[in-house]
Design a protein around this motif. Structure first.
Motif, PDB file in Angstrom:
ATOM      1  N   UNK A 124       0.725  -1.080   0.108  1.00 26.80           N
ATOM      2  CA  UNK A 124      -0.395   0.181  -0.327  1.00 26.80           C
ATOM      3  C   UNK A 124       0.743   1.353   0.315  1.00 26.80           C
ATOM      4  N   UNK A 125       1.825   1.225   0.584  1.00 29.72           N
ATOM      5  CA  UNK A 125       2.995   2.235   0.811  1.00 29.72           C
ATOM      6  C   UNK A 125       3.117   2.359   0.048  1.00 29.72           C
ATOM      7  N   UNK A 126       3.994   1.249  -0.712  1.00 32.35           N
ATOM      8  CA  UNK A 126       4.312   1.756  -2.752  1.00 32.35           C
ATOM      9  C   UNK A 126       3.174   2.147  -3.657  1.00 32.35           C
ATOM     10  N   UNK A 127       2.425   1.961  -3.394  1.00 36.57           N
ATOM     11  CA  UNK A 127       1.136   2.929  -4.540  1.00 36.57           C
ATOM     12  C   UNK A 127       0.345   3.589  -4.122  1.00 36.57           C
ATOM     13  N   UNK A 142      -1.098  -1.654 -10.796  1.00 35.59           N
ATOM     14  CA  UNK A 142      -1.151  -2.947 -10.433  1.00 35.59           C
ATOM     15  C   UNK A 142       0.348  -3.352 -10.103  1.00 35.59           C
ATOM     16  N   UNK A 143       0.386  -4.868  -8.992  1.00 35.03           N
ATOM     17  CA  UNK A 143       1.979  -4.769  -8.650  1.00 35.03           C
ATOM     18  C   UNK A 143       2.249  -6.644  -9.582  1.00 35.03           C
ATOM     19  N   UNK A 144       3.070  -7.071 -10.818  1.00 32.62           N
ATOM     20  CA  UNK A 144       2.675  -8.451 -11.006  1.00 32.62           C
ATOM     21  C   UNK A 144       3.987  -8.337 -10.831  1.00 32.62           C
ATOM     22  N   UNK A 145       4.330 -10.112 -11.323  1.00 33.14           N
ATOM     23  CA  UNK A 145       5.369 -10.354 -11.717  1.00 33.14           C
ATOM     24  C   UNK A 145       5.194 -11.631 -13.274  1.00 33.14           C
ATOM     25  N   UNK A 146       6.933 -10.578 -13.137  1.00 34.35           N
ATOM     26  CA  UNK A 146       7.410 -11.515 -15.015  1.00 34.35           C
ATOM     27  C   UNK A 146       7.913 -12.622 -14.954  1.00 34.35           C
ATOM     28  N   UNK A 147       8.750 -13.002 -16.114  1.00 36.72           N
ATOM     29  CA  UNK A 147       9.190 -14.541 -15.832  1.00 36.72           C
ATOM     30  C   UNK A 147      10.361 -13.938 -14.559  1.00 36.72           C
ATOM     31  N   UNK A 148      10.940 -15.456 -13.743  1.00 40.53           N
ATOM     32  CA  UNK A 148      11.407 -15.758 -12.450  1.00 40.53           C
ATOM     33  C   UNK A 148      10.968 -14.983 -11.812  1.00 40.53           C
ATOM     34  N   UNK A 150      10.060 -12.302 -11.226  1.00 41.81           N
ATOM     35  CA  UNK A 150      10.220 -10.713 -10.982  1.00 41.81           C
ATOM     36  C   UNK A 150       9.275  -9.618 -10.980  1.00 41.81           C
ATOM     37  N   UNK A 151       9.314  -8.612 -10.047  1.00 43.69           N
ATOM     38  CA  UNK A 151       7.806  -7.440  -9.489  1.00 43.69           C
ATOM     39  C   UNK A 151       8.578  -6.690 -10.776  1.00 43.69           C
ATOM     40  N   UNK A 152       7.068  -5.981 -11.296  1.00 47.99           N
ATOM     41  CA  UNK A 152       7.328  -4.487 -11.400  1.00 47.99           C
ATOM     42  C   UNK A 152       5.811  -4.416 -11.510  1.00 47.99           C
ATOM     43  N   UNK A 153       5.371  -3.069 -11.170  1.00 46.98           N
ATOM     44  CA  UNK A 153       4.579  -1.853 -11.040  1.00 46.98           C
ATOM     45  C   UNK A 153       4.333  -1.793 -12.611  1.00 46.98           C
ATOM     46  N   UNK A 154       2.941  -2.150 -12.692  1.00 44.12           N
ATOM     47  CA  UNK A 154       1.981  -1.780 -13.750  1.00 44.12           C
ATOM     48  C   UNK A 154       1.166  -0.949 -13.781  1.00 44.12           C
ATOM     49  N   UNK A 155       0.722   0.029 -14.893  1.00 42.63           N
ATOM     50  CA  UNK A 155       0.274   1.200 -14.780  1.00 42.63           C
ATOM     51  C   UNK A 155      -0.758   1.850 -15.828  1.00 42.63           C
ATOM     52  N   UNK A 156      -2.399   1.521 -15.620  1.00 37.55           N
ATOM     53  CA  UNK A 156      -3.481   1.465 -16.094  1.00 37.55           C
ATOM     54  C   UNK A 156      -2.933   2.246 -17.944  1.00 37.55           C
TER      55      UNK A 156
END
Lengths: 181, 93
Positions: A124-127, A142-148, A150-156
């Motif tokens: 929540x703090x990150x958002x 939204x917080x997503x994970x890609x291959x292996x 690895x986390x990323x923030x996705x913004x609409x």
């Protein structure tokens, strides 16, 4: 590229016995072992170097989209840098209120990092932070994970995903997020 | 009669049971432990603290009387890979 790692020193004391036979040797290079054993507070030094290695591991894993491995000895601490296979990560380690916190970045990488208090959701703090700097609402993040994993923030409606890293241990959590220059 | 090495004839099931006993004290996600299978990841599924992976490795060395070098250690993050490491080290004893 970014990575981070936090160690709750009180919990580390109960979870790990750094004096266990073979323990230091499996995690640290000869130079690092020498440094640890010749520092006044060896136990604190163990966790400072460990958190640097972990933070650098996360940055390196992200950089090359590597599958997880347990190879801490490959990550060699030298002062405020960690080297792995000729790649260098810059680290910054702080000790406060019973926690050791390290971040690792590639050269010239801009970032924002924050340790959050117990009971506060680090996600929540990150958002909250992202919604302020990007002028978007929390629902569009939204917080997503890609291959292996690895986390990323996705913004609409935005093309570029933003690298971030979270770390938790005991009473402490922290996030680091990459910033564009 | 010579004595046979203790673990050279263990089945995969016996190895898995031994490994489960070793990792149990470090597991922070009990559901993951109950659902333990070959692809279980120590960190992701069992929430073992990464600094405790070294204790798993040291416990495995003690239990099976084998030496795990750095090259083998780096693979020991899933059940399947750990069993493969243990089998290969037992075979070369």
């Amino acid at each position: 590229m970014i990575g981070n790692d936090i160690v709750d020193l009180h919990l580390a004391k109960t979870q790990s016995n750094w004096l266990r036979k073979g323990w230091l040797e499996k995690l640290f290079t000869e130079d690092e072992q020498y440094h640890i054993l010749n520092t006044a507070d060896s136990e604190l030094e163990v966790w400072k170097l460990w958190s640097k290695k972990e933070a650098a591991y996360k940055a390196h894993q992200r950089r090359f989209s590597l599958a997880p491995r347990f190879n801490p000895r490959w990550y060699q601490c030298q002062g405020e840098t960690v080297g792995i296979n000729g790649y260098i990560y810059h680290t910054n380690t702080s000790v406060s209120r019973g926690a050791v916190y390290s971040i690792a970045t590639t050269d010239q990488q801009a970032y924002f990092t924050q340790i959050v208090n117990q009971g506060v959701s680090v996600k929540e703090e990150l958002k909250n932070y992202i919604s302020q700097i990007c002028s978007v609402t929390s629902n569009d993040i939204i917080l997503i994970k890609k291959d292996n994993g690895i986390p990323y923030v996705k913004i609409k409606d935005q093309l570029d995903d933003i690298p971030f890293s979270l770390t938790h241990h005991g009473n402490f959590s922290a996030f680091i997020i990459a910033l564009r220059k | 009669m010579g004595s046979l090495p203790k673990y050279n004839f263990m089945t995969k099931e016996e190895l898995l049971a031994k490994l489960k006993t070793i990792i149990t004290p470090y597991v922070q996600n009990q559901e993951g432990l109950e659902a333990l299978h070959e692809d279980t990841d120590f960190i992701k599924d069992l929430e073992i603290n990464s600094a405790n992976l070294v204790d798993v490795v040291l416990d495995v060395e003690d239990e099976f009387d084998i030496e795990i070098d750095n090259e083998a250690m780096e693979k020991m993050i899933t059940v399947k890979d750990s069993i493969a490491v243990i089998e290969s080290k037992l075979a070369s004893k």
